[in-house]
Design an enzyme around this catalytic site. Sequence first.
Site, PDB file in Angstrom:
ATOM      1  N   GLU A   1     -13.251  13.315  40.784  1.00 53.99           N
ATOM      2  CA  GLU A   1     -13.468  13.016  42.200  1.00 53.99           C
ATOM      3  C   GLU A   1     -12.996  11.597  42.539  1.00 53.99           C
ATOM      4  OE1 GLU A   1     -17.228  15.964  43.146  1.00 53.99           O
ATOM      5  OE2 GLU A   1     -17.631  13.905  42.537  1.00 53.99           O
TER       6      GLU A   1
ATOM      7  N   THR B   1     -23.171  18.121  52.886  1.00 54.57           N
ATOM      8  CA  THR B   1     -22.826  18.442  54.269  1.00 54.57           C
ATOM      9  C   THR B   1     -21.343  18.681  54.458  1.00 54.57           C
ATOM     10  OG1 THR B   1     -22.717  16.072  54.705  1.00 54.57           O
ATOM     11  CG2 THR B   1     -24.775  17.200  55.228  1.00 54.57           C
TER      12      THR B   1
ATOM     13  N   THR C   1     -18.822  21.109  29.272  1.00 55.89           N
ATOM     14  CA  THR C   1     -18.980  20.502  30.582  1.00 55.89           C
ATOM     15  C   THR C   1     -18.562  21.473  31.680  1.00 55.89           C
ATOM     16  OG1 THR C   1     -18.375  18.481  29.469  1.00 55.89           O
ATOM     17  CG2 THR C   1     -18.471  18.393  31.833  1.00 55.89           C
TER      18      THR C   1
END
Length: 464
Positions: A327, A464, A240
């Site tokens: 995350e 972004t 991974t």
Amino acid sequence: MSIARPNARILSRFNLSKTQLRTYAAPGEGTIPPSKKRYVPTSGTYPLGFKAGSAHVGVKPSNTRFDDLCLIASDTPCSGAAVFTTNKFQAAPVTVSREMLRKRRGSGIRAVVVNSGCANAVTGKGGIEDAVLMGEETDRAFLQDSNGEDDGEGSRTFVMSTGVIGQRLPIQKITSKIPTAYYSLGGTHDHWLAAARAICTTDTFPKLLSRTFTLPSSSEEYHLVGMTKGAGMIHPNMATLLGIMCTDAPIDPTPLQGMLSSAITKSFNSISIDGDTSTNDTVAILANGAAGGKPISSTSGEDYEKMVETLTEFAQDLAKLVVRDGEGATKFVTIRVTNAKTYKDAHRVASTIARSPLVKTALYGKDANWGRILCATGYAEGVDSVVPEETSVSFVPTDGSEELKLLVKGEPEQVDEERAAKILEAEDLEILVRLSEGSGNQEAVYWTCDFSHEYVTINGDYRT
């Protein structure tokens, strides 16, 4: 005419969405959360004959000050091995590195070059050309030293990239800074830590480990170093994310590949953050033999078995750091499945539980919803070991206290919700699933994390 007032709960959520502050370190901020600092080493013991370097390129225009180019190099040509993603959309660096490894038959390799900020994935022929250029420019840097001559076997460099998919690399900026990374090479802890930082994307801390070990046939002390990156788009079907390991033990290419493939199964192939397998996944290892001793030249014997054991444990520790940095994650969850007919059955059940959004959100909400765990166990594909009336589920606390039984041989327990809530308050948790006692004695362990609101926030603005 009266105007209906908005529901108080809706207003509350609206106001929260306007004022909610991130508690994770967003890309480019470079801030390590206080809770993660304990995972960053302050010193290390590194392999002889290997060096690390880094440089600032600014692959992403928003990155104006952090190094995003990493170079790992051996003083001499060495053995190399790698495992790559099984995603059908394979990034250009994966294709180029696999071909390099094939041509060289795992020998005579000098370096690994990595850029962060752009994955160079789904970029067509131009992306392949860019990856080739990264390798060639790195090779060119080594032509200046006595061991850098061209042996006619092609590139000596693994190429890796990580970041946004579907965008071309600013290749001229990258190749112009490879010499800078080369001249920055050094063997200190600071060099290795800087290199580990340079491969990060949404990671909140650099993932670096080192340790020493011995082999049965030698009195030499050997060293192993590894770095990895990843916090999202992580679910295995090989290895991974990105990982690089180096050792000064003497290992020939064929056994080195066998060792890595074996170690990957119970480490990088046993973690999941979100169920997504990346286009760029690569884990590579280099072995230069600089510490001396008799080379490991076959896939059998005491030295080989000891090396597999050492490498597996080391790779597991690296892989766990990835899960701890999932995350938006708030929990580190070990899933242990026992009493399976085969390791494959146990692994599939553990993997299915690990990637269940309902399980992961329940863990985030500190909800002892064992029904979701059982549901995922039941829909694991291709598993013959699941017998509903003989399956048990427990929470195992990390404080050493007795397990909390939720389901025993298909019968629900009277759950102490207060104790369950206390167990779920902890950062670390183990979920234990016992399959039919008559099925077998195979066991698999998987590591995962929870799903939080911040996972959505991070991935909602990733480009972004």
